[in-house]
Design a protein around this motif. Sequence first.
Motif, PDB file in Angstrom:
ATOM      1  N   ARG A  87       3.142   5.210  -3.113  1.00  0.00           N
ATOM      2  CA  ARG A  87       1.752   4.745  -3.154  1.00  0.00           C
ATOM      3  C   ARG A  87       1.306   4.234  -1.786  1.00  0.00           C
ATOM      4  N   THR A 113       2.526   1.687  -0.167  1.00  0.00           N
ATOM      5  CA  THR A 113       2.573   0.234  -0.053  1.00  0.00           C
ATOM      6  C   THR A 113       4.011  -0.228   0.088  1.00  0.00           C
ATOM      7  N   ASP A 155       6.040  -0.540  -3.415  1.00  0.00           N
ATOM      8  CA  ASP A 155       6.057   0.524  -4.416  1.00  0.00           C
ATOM      9  C   ASP A 155       7.466   0.873  -4.888  1.00  0.00           C
TER      10      ASP A 155
END
Length: 226
Positions: free
Chosen positions: A167, A169, A172
């Motif tokens: 994702r 980030t 994740d």
Amino acid sequence: MSDVTRVDYDGEGLSEEHVAPTPWQQAQRWVDDAVERSHARDDVPEPYALSVATVDASGAPNVRTVLMRFFDERGPGFLTNTDSTKGVELAGNPAVAASLTWPSMYRAVRFRGRAELLDRDEVATYFATRPWGSRISAWTSRQSQPVTSRAELETAYETYAARWPDRGTADDVPLPDFWGGYRIVCDEVEFWGGRRNRLHDRLVFTRTAEGSLDDASAWVLGRRQP
């Protein structure tokens, strides 16, 4: 072995008048030099490659190469699966030796001491900086355990990749409970500099008191024969 090519080392070596006042400062100088050379030339492909030696329950040695991911006044540190062979051996006996070696520069730094587990927050902070694929691999590999085939390993990777898709980030992929790291609390740090005719320099900082690698009062400097 009669066809061995003999190379005379023409490194700068290291003299007492040029060595830094503490083992951390001297090691940092050489690490910086190795990193700079890795950018300028192709003969230091991985300046942070750290050979780490442990002993098993019978006293037999084991050595492998990891990447030095931490280095400050507390000592060099590396990350690993703590259920791996090295993790199991360090849990049974924290005695450890490690070496940074840069053959093209005719230099090496040797660390001897004991391993301490890294703080969990420090591990989590580093884990979040790893690429997504590397974080998935941390879950995939039950390091040092047998595996029947490459296909089995890749199937496990795809399973975890589907569970925690990328994702973009830092959170994740969760930090595995079995993934951590160690810092080497040093009692001895040796600087090896290759010289001609095998008359190499070996300058050794030996611990004489409590203190960090950057505390000059905790160390005494000596020279050993090559």
